[in-house]
Motif scaffolding. Structure first.
Motif, PDB file in Angstrom:
ATOM      1  N   ALA A 288      -9.688   8.164 -15.680  1.00  0.00           N
ATOM      2  CA  ALA A 288      -8.560   7.240 -15.506  1.00  0.00           C
ATOM      3  C   ALA A 288      -7.404   7.939 -14.787  1.00  0.00           C
ATOM      4  CB  ALA A 288      -8.093   6.711 -16.861  1.00  0.00           C
ATOM      5  N   ILE A 289      -7.154   9.192 -15.158  1.00  0.00           N
ATOM      6  CA  ILE A 289      -6.074   9.959 -14.510  1.00  0.00           C
ATOM      7  C   ILE A 289      -6.409  10.170 -13.030  1.00  0.00           C
ATOM      8  CG2 ILE A 289      -4.927  12.223 -14.413  1.00  0.00           C
ATOM      9  CD1 ILE A 289      -5.225  12.317 -17.510  1.00  0.00           C
ATOM     10  N   ALA A 290      -7.631  10.615 -12.771  1.00  0.00           N
ATOM     11  CA  ALA A 290      -8.042  10.929 -11.392  1.00  0.00           C
ATOM     12  C   ALA A 290      -8.124   9.678 -10.507  1.00  0.00           C
ATOM     13  CB  ALA A 290      -9.386  11.656 -11.405  1.00  0.00           C
ATOM     14  N   SER A 291      -8.238   8.496 -11.134  1.00  0.00           N
ATOM     15  CA  SER A 291      -8.304   7.266 -10.334  1.00  0.00           C
ATOM     16  C   SER A 291      -6.919   6.853  -9.812  1.00  0.00           C
ATOM     17  CB  SER A 291      -8.916   6.126 -11.153  1.00  0.00           C
ATOM     18  OG  SER A 291      -8.003   5.692 -12.151  1.00  0.00           O
ATOM     19  N   GLU A 292      -5.855   7.318 -10.459  1.00  0.00           N
ATOM     20  CA  GLU A 292      -4.500   6.932 -10.036  1.00  0.00           C
ATOM     21  C   GLU A 292      -3.694   8.089  -9.454  1.00  0.00           C
ATOM     22  OE1 GLU A 292      -2.296   4.761 -13.015  1.00  0.00           O
ATOM     23  OE2 GLU A 292      -3.502   2.975 -12.695  1.00  0.00           O
TER      24      GLU A 292
ATOM     25  N   ASN B 112       0.826  -1.220   0.000  1.00  0.00           N
ATOM     26  CA  ASN B 112       0.000   0.000   0.000  1.00  0.00           C
ATOM     27  C   ASN B 112       0.857   1.265   0.000  1.00  0.00           C
ATOM     28  OD1 ASN B 112      -2.518  -1.327   0.041  1.00  0.00           O
ATOM     29  ND2 ASN B 112      -2.308  -1.692   2.245  1.00  0.00           N
ATOM     30  N   LEU B 113       1.842   1.286  -0.908  1.00  0.00           N
ATOM     31  CA  LEU B 113       2.760   2.427  -0.995  1.00  0.00           C
ATOM     32  C   LEU B 113       2.143   3.548  -1.820  1.00  0.00           C
ATOM     33  CD1 LEU B 113       5.643   3.399  -0.242  1.00  0.00           C
ATOM     34  CD2 LEU B 113       6.425   2.424  -2.418  1.00  0.00           C
ATOM     35  N   VAL B 114       2.084   4.731  -1.223  1.00  0.00           N
ATOM     36  CA  VAL B 114       1.591   5.935  -1.898  1.00  0.00           C
ATOM     37  C   VAL B 114       2.782   6.856  -2.122  1.00  0.00           C
ATOM     38  CG1 VAL B 114       0.053   7.935  -1.704  1.00  0.00           C
ATOM     39  CG2 VAL B 114      -0.651   5.714  -0.769  1.00  0.00           C
ATOM     40  N   VAL B 115       2.962   7.307  -3.352  1.00  0.00           N
ATOM     41  CA  VAL B 115       4.122   8.156  -3.670  1.00  0.00           C
ATOM     42  C   VAL B 115       3.641   9.564  -4.004  1.00  0.00           C
ATOM     43  CG1 VAL B 115       6.086   8.508  -5.204  1.00  0.00           C
ATOM     44  CG2 VAL B 115       5.474   6.187  -4.494  1.00  0.00           C
TER      45      VAL B 115
ATOM     46  N   PHE C 171       5.091   5.804 -15.602  1.00  0.00           N
ATOM     47  CA  PHE C 171       5.652   4.798 -16.501  1.00  0.00           C
ATOM     48  C   PHE C 171       6.076   3.572 -15.696  1.00  0.00           C
ATOM     49  CE2 PHE C 171       5.336   7.696 -19.828  1.00  0.00           C
ATOM     50  CZ  PHE C 171       5.882   7.218 -21.005  1.00  0.00           C
ATOM     51  N   GLY C 172       6.693   3.812 -14.522  1.00  0.00           N
ATOM     52  CA  GLY C 172       7.092   2.708 -13.658  1.00  0.00           C
ATOM     53  C   GLY C 172       5.893   1.857 -13.253  1.00  0.00           C
ATOM     54  N   LYS C 173       4.808   2.520 -12.920  1.00  0.00           N
ATOM     55  CA  LYS C 173       3.573   1.797 -12.534  1.00  0.00           C
ATOM     56  C   LYS C 173       3.082   0.931 -13.696  1.00  0.00           C
ATOM     57  CE  LYS C 173      -0.957   2.714 -10.342  1.00  0.00           C
ATOM     58  NZ  LYS C 173      -0.999   1.536  -9.495  1.00  0.00           N
ATOM     59  N   ARG C 174       3.168   1.467 -14.930  1.00  0.00           N
ATOM     60  CA  ARG C 174       2.770   0.699 -16.109  1.00  0.00           C
ATOM     61  C   ARG C 174       3.674  -0.522 -16.328  1.00  0.00           C
ATOM     62  NH1 ARG C 174      -0.823   3.267 -19.899  1.00  0.00           N
ATOM     63  NH2 ARG C 174      -2.333   4.190 -18.456  1.00  0.00           N
ATOM     64  N   MET C 175       4.903  -0.428 -15.815  1.00  0.00           N
ATOM     65  CA  MET C 175       5.852  -1.539 -15.958  1.00  0.00           C
ATOM     66  C   MET C 175       5.673  -2.577 -14.847  1.00  0.00           C
ATOM     67  SD  MET C 175       9.170   0.741 -16.991  1.00  0.00           S
ATOM     68  CE  MET C 175      10.302  -0.570 -17.469  1.00  0.00           C
ATOM     69  N   GLY C 176       4.661  -2.343 -13.995  1.00  0.00           N
ATOM     70  CA  GLY C 176       4.356  -3.309 -12.952  1.00  0.00           C
ATOM     71  C   GLY C 176       4.810  -2.920 -11.564  1.00  0.00           C
ATOM     72  N   LEU C 177       5.412  -1.732 -11.420  1.00  0.00           N
ATOM     73  CA  LEU C 177       5.885  -1.301 -10.100  1.00  0.00           C
ATOM     74  C   LEU C 177       4.689  -1.166  -9.153  1.00  0.00           C
ATOM     75  CD1 LEU C 177       8.409  -0.352  -8.488  1.00  0.00           C
ATOM     76  CD2 LEU C 177       7.800   1.982  -9.147  1.00  0.00           C
ATOM     77  N   PRO C 178       4.718  -1.873  -8.000  1.00  0.00           N
ATOM     78  CA  PRO C 178       3.538  -1.893  -7.125  1.00  0.00           C
ATOM     79  C   PRO C 178       3.358  -0.616  -6.285  1.00  0.00           C
ATOM     80  CG  PRO C 178       4.929  -3.853  -6.843  1.00  0.00           C
ATOM     81  CD  PRO C 178       5.743  -2.825  -7.549  1.00  0.00           C
ATOM     82  N   VAL C 179       3.016   0.486  -6.949  1.00  0.00           N
ATOM     83  CA  VAL C 179       2.652   1.718  -6.246  1.00  0.00           C
ATOM     84  C   VAL C 179       1.128   1.795  -6.262  1.00  0.00           C
ATOM     85  CG1 VAL C 179       2.707   4.254  -6.320  1.00  0.00           C
ATOM     86  CG2 VAL C 179       4.780   2.941  -6.833  1.00  0.00           C
ATOM     87  N   LYS C 180       0.534   1.991  -5.083  1.00  0.00           N
ATOM     88  CA  LYS C 180      -0.938   2.003  -4.993  1.00  0.00           C
ATOM     89  C   LYS C 180      -1.519   3.202  -5.748  1.00  0.00           C
ATOM     90  CE  LYS C 180      -4.711   1.858  -1.606  1.00  0.00           C
ATOM     91  NZ  LYS C 180      -5.040   1.939  -0.167  1.00  0.00           N
TER      92      LYS C 180
END
Length: 433
Positions: free
Chosen positions: A326-330, A244-247, A262-271
């Motif tokens: 979609a933007i506001a959801s992340e 549950n990491l929030v950046v 981009f990192g999140k799209r690569m699978g980086l587990p940032v909530k």
């Protein structure tokens, strides 16, 4: 890997073309055709890797098809000769200290990587001189100038707004000489950015000299910023704080947070991400209304975020196919006044002994206000507090120790070329070079 323009009217480019040109011919920003997810096995053991090892895996996903493995590895390892530690500030809030590089700012990562990659392409093709134009609201200028200092075949022109960067920031790029020229523009950061963009679009100027950009509009500047998000996750995982990491990213021109996305799209587990703004809250207003309304920037004590028309917003829109939902959801947003920033710097220093710079203060406060139960917050501390010496000392009432790296810059003599914000004057100057 091919790169396309966010405006969709230019031909696809190779990595080399995208890096050397900076901006696409239709004025759009380049985006990679693919964002390759990294395998789950990488995330399973990420905490066992060093920063350069992690960064090389990420770099390979973007640049591996176009740069030989050994060359790319050398570029990454040369770039990252300093640490980026995640430091506990309070409870579940951590600071990712991005100020341990040569100019004590996060842009050392992108600036150093781009200098080395561009240098490689110039040597490979035997090109004549390439001229790098970079607009800065503070830290970009010093990171790019120091990254490119002495690189053969490259001359850098740093455009900065007169009287709107801190003295220490100014000294870091006006005292270097050699292949670095500082251009002091009588205007705002947005005026500097407009001069750079207009230069790229001017046919006569581009026939006269080879131009490229080192702002975060350049893919070689902004993509490497993804490296430290992966390394931050590895550090948090090592201490059992990665779930549950929030950046939270202090946001100006939006290259930094885009690299994280981009990192999140690569699978980086940032909530999820938080974009923290100062009074230049264009993105915050977009999140609230769904309308993007750029406006002239306002000067604040978090000057690197004083951007009224963030270039990389085009990349964020493209990444989410223009969907506001979609933007506001992340990504959520927060915005703070100078008074709130001062209050945060003082309160955190008094309560924890941790000294924030004005930009990091926006990041910390957004987490303090937004974190939910069970979440862990990490904010990007983008520059050393001593780079904003007078501001920070006036807030905490204590003398701040200036790191030796900064002291060395302060001893230099300022050299700059005065310039109006009128493009004709800037063009005339460059045509004489």
């Amino acid at each position: 890997m091919k790169y396309y323009s966010t405006n969709g009217k230019a031909l696809d480019a190779t990595l080399e073309e995208a890096v050397v040109r900076g901006l696409a011919s239709d004025k759009g920003l380049y985006m990679p055709r693919q964002i390759k997810p990294l395998p789950q096995s990488f995330y399973d053991e990420i905490e066992t890797f060093s920063f350069p090892e992690i960064a090389y895996k990420v770099a390979d996903a973007f640049f591996g098809e176009d740069v030989p493995a050994e060359t790319l590895k050398q570029i990454v390892y040369d770039t990252l000769n300093f640490d980026v530690p995640a430091v506990k500030v309070k409870d579940n809030i951590y600071s990712l200290e991005l100020f341990h590089g040569p100019t004590l700012a996060f842009k050392d990562v992108g600036g150093r990587f781009m200098a080395r990659l561009l240098g490689y392409f110039i040597r490979k093709e035997g090109k004549k001189q390439v001229n790098v134009l970079v607009a800065t609201s503070g830290d970009t200028g010093s990171a790019v100038a120091n990254g490119f200092l002495g690189v053969e075949g490259i001359h850098v022109y740093v455009l900065y707004p007169k009287g709107k960067v801190s003295e220490i920031q100014e000294k870091q790029f006006t005292t270097l000489g050699r292949n670095i020229t500082a251009v002091e523009v009588d205007g705002t950061f947005d005026d500097c950015q407009a001069l750079v963009k207009n230069a790229f679009m001017d046919k006569e100027l581009n026939e006269h000299m080879q131009l490229t950009s080192a702002n975060s509009i350049n893919v070689a500047r902004f993509l490497p910023q993804a490296f430290y998000y992966f390394y931050a996750y590895a550090q948090m995982k090592k201490i059992g704080k990665a779930d549950n990491l929030v950046v939270c990213v202090p946001s100006g021109n939006f290259g930094n947070i885009t690299a994280g996305l981009f990192g999140k799209r690569m699978g980086l587990p940032v909530k999820r991400f938080i974009a923290a703004n100062n009074r230049n809250d264009i993105f915050y207003q977009y999140l609230k209304t769904g309308e993007y309304c750029p406006r002239p920037s306002v000067a604040t004590i978090a000057n690197a975020m004083d951007v009224g028309d963030p270039s990389n917003f085009a990349r964020v829109l493209d990444l989410y196919e223009g969907s506001h939902d979609a933007i506001a959801s992340e990504i959520s947003g927060e915005t703070y006044t100078d008074e709130q920033i001062r209050e945060t710097v003082q309160k955190v220093y008094e309560e924890t002994g941790y000294l924030l710079d004005p930009h990091g203060a926006c990041g910390y406060r957004a987490l303090a206000e937004e974190l939910k139960e069970g979440e862990v917050g990490l904010f990007l501390e983008t520059a050393h507090p001593a780079k904003f010496l007078q501001t920070v000392e006036s807030i905490i009432g204590v003398e701040v120790k200036i790191p030796e790296k900064l002291q060395a810059f302060m001893k230099g003599t300022k050299q700059s070329v005065p310039m109006s914000k009128d493009f004709a004057a800037f063009k005339a100057y460059l045509m004489k070079q």
